[in-house]
Design a protein around this motif. Structure first.
Motif, short mmCIF file in Angstrom:
data_model
loop_
_atom_site.label_atom_id
_atom_site.label_comp_id
_atom_site.label_asym_id
_atom_site.label_seq_id
_atom_site.Cartn_x
_atom_site.Cartn_y
_atom_site.Cartn_z
N GLY A 22 -79.04 50.51 29.62
CA GLY A 22 -79.19 49.29 29.99
C GLY A 22 -79.90 49.10 31.27
O GLY A 22 -80.05 48.05 31.84
N THR A 23 -80.49 50.23 31.75
CA THR A 23 -81.17 50.09 33.15
C THR A 23 -82.40 49.98 33.07
O THR A 23 -83.22 50.63 32.22
N PRO A 24 -83.41 49.79 33.99
CA PRO A 24 -84.88 49.87 34.05
C PRO A 24 -85.34 51.17 33.91
O PRO A 24 -84.76 52.21 34.48
N ALA A 25 -86.38 51.49 32.87
CA ALA A 25 -86.81 52.87 32.79
C ALA A 25 -87.67 53.26 34.07
O ALA A 25 -88.04 52.27 34.78
N PRO A 26 -87.51 54.56 34.55
CA PRO A 26 -88.18 55.06 35.85
C PRO A 26 -89.64 54.86 35.86
O PRO A 26 -90.19 54.75 36.98
N ASN A 27 -90.03 54.83 34.71
CA ASN A 27 -91.60 54.71 34.64
C ASN A 27 -92.20 54.06 33.54
O ASN A 27 -91.32 54.19 32.39
N PRO A 28 -93.27 53.36 33.32
CA PRO A 28 -93.91 52.75 32.25
C PRO A 28 -93.80 53.79 30.99
O PRO A 28 -94.23 54.90 31.28
N ILE A 29 -93.74 53.33 29.89
CA ILE A 29 -93.75 54.11 28.67
C ILE A 29 -94.88 53.55 27.79
O ILE A 29 -94.96 52.45 27.18
N ASP A 30 -95.81 54.84 27.40
CA ASP A 30 -96.98 54.29 26.38
C ASP A 30 -96.43 54.66 25.09
O ASP A 30 -95.92 55.96 25.01
N SER A 31 -96.39 53.61 24.14
CA SER A 31 -95.84 54.06 22.85
C SER A 31 -96.96 53.92 21.81
O SER A 31 -97.97 53.52 22.13
#
Length: 311
Positions: A283-292
């Motif tokens: 439940g913590t922020p992802a370290p980098n943006p994720i392209d899905s």
């Protein structure tokens, strides 16, 4: 340019890690890292459904058993009404139990208030149900989920890329005692699983999954009404546009296993780092943006494959 080459070119514009198409077990298209185990996100739930098959068939797990009968509880206790939910209710994500799940995922933020929905009356995608199904499996069978995965699927299907050490039990035990059984499998191993399911649970001359369970778990258990594209079985999504008999596993970021009778299997994987996996489950922020890769983008690829196979 062939239709298949057009699909391969389209894949280069997406954050696709692996894309595999099988027709009755024969490879039609093999693109990307199809031998690399990848985090399945929620697609893991459909694999858990497959593991349930033998245990349900031999009576080790009863679908009408209640949480109370199974001794299932959680931090700060379940409500009396919640304890009446059955295994079948959990398999259809209709338990009415809205206790926070151990692994943060998002949909629970929109859950009804606890105690407002009787078990079996409302479909609400709920990770507490899915996580608790892992606990129920282990208590009833006396085997860890990951051991069953290795012995009941990886071994008889001859998974080439299965790594027992890669599987992970994740989540926050301070929120819920029922953690998430997260799976890491390759596209070609998922392709074998999908082919087995389309063969009524048979792989070569061995009945790996009971045919009755294949039929029941991939048939409509939850008709979600007008205006939606997906109904629900036992932890499988059922796409209406592809006709009855098709079933689909979906995981965040772009993890898909689609099975279309009589023998079409399409696997799409999008790898994410362990740091992203841990952040998501904690439940913590992802370290980098994720392209899905969205379901709409995946279905566009599926339509292209179907056109190519007809040409």
């Amino acid at each position: 340019m062939t239709a298949l080459q057009q699909i391969a070119d389209a894949l280069e514009t997406l954050p696709t890690t692996a894309f595999l198409v099988l027709d009755h077990g024969h490879t039609v298209l093999d693109h990307g890292a199809t031998t690399a185990p990848t985090f399945l996100a929620s697609a893991r739930k459909s694999v858990l459904s497959v593991l349930y098959g033998p245990a349900v068939a031999d009576g080790t797990i009863r679908l009408d058993a209640t949480l109370d009968e199974l001794g299932i509880d959680d931090i700060d206790g379940l409500l009396p009404q919640e304890r009446r939910a059955t295994v079948r209710d959990l398999l259809t994500s209709s338990s009415g139990v809205y206790h926070p799940p151990a692994a943060a995922a998002g949909p629970e933020d929109e859950a009804p208030a606890r105690g407002t929905q009787p078990p079996g009356t409302l479909f609400h995608y709920n990770n507490w149900d899915f996580n608790t199904l892992g606990t129920i499996f282990e208590r009833c069978t006396g085997r860890p989920v990951f051991t069953a995965l290795a012995e009941d699927l990886a071994a008889p299907l001859g998974f080439d890329d299965f790594d027992p050490a890669r599987q992970r039990l994740l989540g926050r035990p301070d929120i819920s005692e029922h953690l998430s059984h997260h799976l890491f499998l390759s596209a070609r191993d998922l392709g074998r699983l999908g082919t087995t399911m389309l063969q009524d649970g048979r792989w070569h001359d061995r009945q790996v999954v009971p045919a009755t369970w294949v039929a029941e778990s991939t048939s409509v258990q939850v008709d979600r009404g007008a205006g939606v594209q997906l109904d629900y079985g036992y932890l499988w999504w059922l796409p209406r546009l592809l006709g009855r008999g098709s079933f689909l596993a979906i995981g965040n970021f772009g993890q898909y296993l689609l099975c279309v009778p009589p023998g079409l299997v399409i696997v799409h994987l999008r790898a994410v780092s362990d740091e992203i996996v841990l952040a998501r489950t904690q439940g913590t922020p992802a370290p980098n943006p994720i392209d899905s890769v969205s379901p709409q983008q995946f279905m566009k690829l599926v339509r292209g494959i179907q056109i190519a196979l007809r040409s």
